[in-house]
Design a protein around this motif. Structure first.
Motif, PDB file in Angstrom:
ATOM      1  N   GLN A  29      41.023  49.227  -0.600  1.00 38.03           N
ATOM      2  CA  GLN A  29      41.564  48.951  -1.935  1.00 38.03           C
ATOM      3  C   GLN A  29      43.020  49.390  -2.061  1.00 38.03           C
ATOM      4  O   GLN A  29      43.814  48.720  -2.705  1.00 38.03           O
ATOM      5  CB  GLN A  29      40.717  49.646  -3.012  1.00 38.03           C
ATOM      6  N   PHE A  30      43.386  50.515  -1.432  1.00 35.06           N
ATOM      7  CA  PHE A  30      44.752  50.995  -1.593  1.00 35.06           C
ATOM      8  C   PHE A  30      45.776  50.008  -1.048  1.00 35.06           C
ATOM      9  O   PHE A  30      46.907  49.978  -1.514  1.00 35.06           O
ATOM     10  CB  PHE A  30      44.951  52.386  -0.965  1.00 35.06           C
ATOM     11  N   ASP A  33      46.460  47.850  -3.841  1.00 33.23           N
ATOM     12  CA  ASP A  33      47.203  48.594  -4.859  1.00 33.23           C
ATOM     13  C   ASP A  33      48.680  48.716  -4.503  1.00 33.23           C
ATOM     14  O   ASP A  33      49.529  48.779  -5.387  1.00 33.23           O
ATOM     15  CB  ASP A  33      46.608  50.001  -5.028  1.00 33.23           C
TER      16      ASP A  33
END
Length: 109
Positions: A29-30, A33
């Motif tokens: 996920q990062f 992001d």
């Protein structure tokens, strides 16, 4: 004829492997992001990390830096990117390992 079809399919898979791999193994996920940003995973003592900082600064490229020896978040992200050396850059979802001026500028500009 079967060999030709197989060869064309194999070539298409080879050329699109990046997309296929991202579908099979989605990035953490990062990575999403940080999309649209330049993230540098580095150390204070690394000469190539300093060359990377100098390159980014000379071109006016904004970046977020994690010292992987001092930042737990940076070290965790670095490990999830299969980091094995510094510098490691994350640029628009793509990983650049080591000091690579051409690829860094190509992806960051």
């Amino acid at each position: 004829m079967k060999r030709l079809i197989f060869l064309v399919i194999a070539l298409a898979v080879y050329q699109k492997w990046h997309y296929i791999d991202a579908y099979i193994n989605p990035p953490p996920q990062f990575v999403q992001d940080h999309f649209g940003k330049v993230v540098l995973y580095a150390t204070t003592w690394c000469g190539y990390c300093q060359k990377t900082r100098d390159l980014l600064n000379s071109k006016g490229i904004d970046y977020l830096e994690y010292d992987i020896e001092k930042s737990n978040i940076g070290k965790r992200e670095y490990d999830q990117l299969n980091g094995s050396g510094v510098p490691l850059l994350l640029i628009n979802g793509e990983v650049v390992r080591g000091f690579n001026k051409q690829k860094t500028l190509q992806l960051a500009l």
